[in-house]
Write an enzyme that holds these catalytic residues in place. Sequence first.
Site, PDB file in Angstrom:
ATOM      1  N   ASP A 253       0.825  -1.206   0.000  1.00  0.00           N
ATOM      2  CA  ASP A 253       0.000   0.000   0.000  1.00  0.00           C
ATOM      3  C   ASP A 253       0.864   1.263   0.000  1.00  0.00           C
ATOM      4  O   ASP A 253       1.819   1.373   0.765  1.00  0.00           O
ATOM      5  CB  ASP A 253      -0.885   0.050   1.249  1.00  0.00           C
ATOM      6  CG  ASP A 253      -1.748  -1.189   1.441  1.00  0.00           C
ATOM      7  OD1 ASP A 253      -1.304  -2.290   1.101  1.00  0.00           O
ATOM      8  OD2 ASP A 253      -2.869  -1.024   1.955  1.00  0.00           O
ATOM      9  N   HIS A 255      -1.110   4.439  -0.524  1.00  0.00           N
ATOM     10  CA  HIS A 255      -2.150   5.278   0.077  1.00  0.00           C
ATOM     11  C   HIS A 255      -1.895   6.778  -0.053  1.00  0.00           C
ATOM     12  O   HIS A 255      -1.932   7.522   0.923  1.00  0.00           O
ATOM     13  CB  HIS A 255      -2.334   4.916   1.547  1.00  0.00           C
ATOM     14  CG  HIS A 255      -3.342   3.832   1.778  1.00  0.00           C
ATOM     15  ND1 HIS A 255      -4.647   3.914   1.343  1.00  0.00           N
ATOM     16  CD2 HIS A 255      -3.223   2.632   2.407  1.00  0.00           C
ATOM     17  CE1 HIS A 255      -5.296   2.824   1.694  1.00  0.00           C
ATOM     18  NE2 HIS A 255      -4.460   2.021   2.322  1.00  0.00           N
ATOM     19  N   ASP A 282      -4.244  -0.390  -3.217  1.00  0.00           N
ATOM     20  CA  ASP A 282      -4.376   0.745  -2.300  1.00  0.00           C
ATOM     21  C   ASP A 282      -3.366   1.841  -2.629  1.00  0.00           C
ATOM     22  O   ASP A 282      -2.553   2.266  -1.801  1.00  0.00           O
ATOM     23  CB  ASP A 282      -4.247   0.294  -0.842  1.00  0.00           C
ATOM     24  CG  ASP A 282      -5.529  -0.343  -0.323  1.00  0.00           C
ATOM     25  OD1 ASP A 282      -6.416  -0.642  -1.147  1.00  0.00           O
ATOM     26  OD2 ASP A 282      -5.646  -0.542   0.898  1.00  0.00           O
ATOM     27  N   ASP A 285      -6.468   7.151  -1.516  1.00  0.00           N
ATOM     28  CA  ASP A 285      -7.190   7.343  -0.250  1.00  0.00           C
ATOM     29  C   ASP A 285      -6.213   7.540   0.910  1.00  0.00           C
ATOM     30  O   ASP A 285      -5.046   7.167   0.854  1.00  0.00           O
ATOM     31  CB  ASP A 285      -8.125   6.177   0.076  1.00  0.00           C
ATOM     32  CG  ASP A 285      -9.442   6.228  -0.691  1.00  0.00           C
ATOM     33  OD1 ASP A 285      -9.809   7.318  -1.159  1.00  0.00           O
ATOM     34  OD2 ASP A 285     -10.101   5.188  -0.806  1.00  0.00           O
ATOM     35  N   ARG A 286      -6.755   8.125   1.976  1.00  0.00           N
ATOM     36  CA  ARG A 286      -6.005   8.417   3.202  1.00  0.00           C
ATOM     37  C   ARG A 286      -4.983   9.532   2.978  1.00  0.00           C
ATOM     38  O   ARG A 286      -5.149  10.630   3.464  1.00  0.00           O
ATOM     39  CB  ARG A 286      -5.320   7.164   3.749  1.00  0.00           C
ATOM     40  CG  ARG A 286      -6.273   6.050   4.166  1.00  0.00           C
ATOM     41  CD  ARG A 286      -6.927   6.367   5.478  1.00  0.00           C
ATOM     42  NE  ARG A 286      -7.692   5.243   6.009  1.00  0.00           N
ATOM     43  CZ  ARG A 286      -8.325   5.250   7.170  1.00  0.00           C
ATOM     44  NH1 ARG A 286      -8.279   6.324   7.927  1.00  0.00           N
ATOM     45  NH2 ARG A 286      -9.001   4.204   7.573  1.00  0.00           N
ATOM     46  N   ASN A 314      -8.590  -2.948  -2.000  1.00  0.00           N
ATOM     47  CA  ASN A 314      -9.961  -2.658  -1.579  1.00  0.00           C
ATOM     48  C   ASN A 314     -10.281  -1.170  -1.647  1.00  0.00           C
ATOM     49  O   ASN A 314     -11.456  -0.784  -1.692  1.00  0.00           O
ATOM     50  CB  ASN A 314     -10.208  -3.178  -0.154  1.00  0.00           C
ATOM     51  CG  ASN A 314      -9.312  -2.538   0.886  1.00  0.00           C
ATOM     52  OD1 ASN A 314      -8.083  -2.600   0.778  1.00  0.00           O
ATOM     53  ND2 ASN A 314      -9.898  -1.926   1.899  1.00  0.00           N
ATOM     54  N   HIS A 315      -9.249  -0.302  -1.678  1.00  0.00           N
ATOM     55  CA  HIS A 315      -9.504   1.133  -1.786  1.00  0.00           C
ATOM     56  C   HIS A 315      -9.614   1.611  -3.230  1.00  0.00           C
ATOM     57  O   HIS A 315      -9.884   2.799  -3.451  1.00  0.00           O
ATOM     58  CB  HIS A 315      -8.435   1.934  -1.041  1.00  0.00           C
ATOM     59  CG  HIS A 315      -8.740   2.065   0.421  1.00  0.00           C
ATOM     60  ND1 HIS A 315      -9.429   3.138   0.949  1.00  0.00           N
ATOM     61  CD2 HIS A 315      -8.497   1.237   1.458  1.00  0.00           C
ATOM     62  CE1 HIS A 315      -9.565   2.975   2.254  1.00  0.00           C
ATOM     63  NE2 HIS A 315      -9.013   1.825   2.590  1.00  0.00           N
ATOM     64  N   HIS A 363      -3.813  -8.422  -3.102  1.00  0.00           N
ATOM     65  CA  HIS A 363      -3.858  -7.386  -2.080  1.00  0.00           C
ATOM     66  C   HIS A 363      -4.271  -7.894  -0.706  1.00  0.00           C
ATOM     67  O   HIS A 363      -3.631  -7.589   0.307  1.00  0.00           O
ATOM     68  CB  HIS A 363      -4.811  -6.269  -2.506  1.00  0.00           C
ATOM     69  CG  HIS A 363      -4.872  -5.156  -1.506  1.00  0.00           C
ATOM     70  ND1 HIS A 363      -3.847  -4.259  -1.341  1.00  0.00           N
ATOM     71  CD2 HIS A 363      -5.825  -4.815  -0.586  1.00  0.00           C
ATOM     72  CE1 HIS A 363      -4.163  -3.407  -0.374  1.00  0.00           C
ATOM     73  NE2 HIS A 363      -5.351  -3.715   0.099  1.00  0.00           N
ATOM     74  N   ARG A 411     -12.332  -6.929  10.176  1.00  0.00           N
ATOM     75  CA  ARG A 411     -12.697  -5.723   9.432  1.00  0.00           C
ATOM     76  C   ARG A 411     -14.201  -5.590   9.213  1.00  0.00           C
ATOM     77  O   ARG A 411     -14.678  -4.509   8.873  1.00  0.00           O
ATOM     78  CB  ARG A 411     -12.020  -5.729   8.052  1.00  0.00           C
ATOM     79  CG  ARG A 411     -10.521  -5.713   8.098  1.00  0.00           C
ATOM     80  CD  ARG A 411      -9.947  -5.790   6.704  1.00  0.00           C
ATOM     81  NE  ARG A 411      -8.493  -5.918   6.714  1.00  0.00           N
ATOM     82  CZ  ARG A 411      -7.638  -4.904   6.680  1.00  0.00           C
ATOM     83  NH1 ARG A 411      -8.099  -3.670   6.632  1.00  0.00           N
ATOM     84  NH2 ARG A 411      -6.338  -5.114   6.687  1.00  0.00           N
ATOM     85  N   HIS A 438      -2.272  -4.718   2.496  1.00  0.00           N
ATOM     86  CA  HIS A 438      -3.574  -4.527   3.156  1.00  0.00           C
ATOM     87  C   HIS A 438      -3.504  -4.211   4.646  1.00  0.00           C
ATOM     88  O   HIS A 438      -4.492  -3.809   5.225  1.00  0.00           O
ATOM     89  CB  HIS A 438      -4.414  -5.796   2.910  1.00  0.00           C
ATOM     90  CG  HIS A 438      -5.873  -5.686   3.192  1.00  0.00           C
ATOM     91  ND1 HIS A 438      -6.632  -4.582   2.880  1.00  0.00           N
ATOM     92  CD2 HIS A 438      -6.738  -6.575   3.756  1.00  0.00           C
ATOM     93  CE1 HIS A 438      -7.897  -4.807   3.217  1.00  0.00           C
ATOM     94  NE2 HIS A 438      -7.979  -6.003   3.756  1.00  0.00           N
TER      95      HIS A 438
END
Length: 508
Positions: A253, A255, A282, A285-286, A314-315, A363, A411, A438
Amino acid sequence: MASRDEDDNEPIVVPDAHAPPAPMDPAVIAEAEAAKEEANQLFKGKHYSAAIDLYTKAIDLNPSKAIYWGNRAAAYIKLESYGAAVADAEKATEIDPKYIKGYYRRGDAHFALGKYKLALKDLRTAAKVAPRDPDLRRKLAECEKEVKRLRFEEALAVPEAEQVSVLATLDLSMYDVIEDSYTGPRMQGSAAEGYTLTQEFVEAMVEEFRAQRTIHKRFAFEIIRQAHTLLRTLPSLVDVVIPDDKHFTVCGDVHGQFFDLLNIWDLNGRPSPDNPYLFNGDFVDRGSFSCEVIFALLAYKLLHPEALHMTRGNHESKSMNKVYGFDGEVKAKYNGTMVDCFRELFCALPLAVCLNGRVLVLHGGLFQQDNVTLDDIRRVDRFKEPPEEGIMCDALWADPSPVPGRTPSKRGVGLSFGKDVTRSFLDANGLELLVRSHEVKEEGYEVEHDGRLITVFSAPNYCDQMGNKGAFVRFNGNDMVPHFTTFSAVPHPDVRPMAYANSYLMGM
């Protein structure tokens, strides 16, 4: 109340179900409180995993204290273990129905999972206990807005079979005129003849991003459109051959941490035919430089299609991007049309990569059902938003666990799987190793499941608060043994993480 055993007629005392519990040993109560206080200090220091361990100790000693469960739920939320947070918050409110933070925590976790209606129910329950709480009022208003938006979108939703490709029908003529005021990099060619991506353009674009400037919308849309065309031709599982005299780097990730991405390339070299990479989901995001990250990766993918690989995380999904900042960032830096284009692009990303037929990279993790084969992954119809179950869901969301077998996910989506599941899957498919991402790891990576599973995470000091290192893993083609490089976060411009995210999350 007593009964008699038929053999010896000795009375057996049956406890009264309605009798109050026996008083606890004061020493045990004190030990639980001490564990909780130490956990609170770890939480403040952002050592969330260690805090969870001590909250768990406090709960084991004295499970009747709602605050222990509520505090552990807060730590789970920080680690994005929203399913575990929901369970703990429910336990807290079961113990003490007036414990307002229990409803808060459950509402926060539901909101983070995109379950806005459940979050709204929790927040309204909390509001009955504390109607004047300013943070609660803010969250309630934000949640009500999201529920209204969701209902509006559901009312306007077009059946999947009738949906039209945004990229196929995109009219870029309105962006064809490049203003004289634009001083950034330009692609080779023209709107009439077509644009070509060059090494010079990509390098200049990266420097433009480093200076916190954007590229022209015409070129940004061109990158998305060309990348989508390329990605659509790939299978859901991509096979990569690494020659004996070559190497291959896998990153986890990122991010939206663009300046840490540049640091990876400073440490390990830019992507090229002699220096290939896989970025394992990923990308966005963030972090608040997600546009820069995704455009840099896509540009190198177009420049060297066989030297930069990308798998979906997943993002890379509509539901996550709405909440965690990517949608807002794209709208702020470019426009809303581009948001729709990225959604379509993300649906074209492959789900997994197999290296030399020996190492599988995806991922999230492994699958709810037994006997999944590599061919099953290849056959997945990935051109859609991630479903809530099945191979695609698990590939994006699952996590390894020290517990054998398959257990519910911490999660709230996907599952947790033990080393027996890992061993069975790898052996059945003739594989040696599973590499996934992840999850934040303190050292940037972790080796689990008897050495047959690696987690690699490449966003150091995640969200400017976790204090973790980042890592990447390099394989040499001649032996496919993993070699790890760890690194710390580098300075970035004064733009906080989550700057474009839903304002609800600011209070979490």
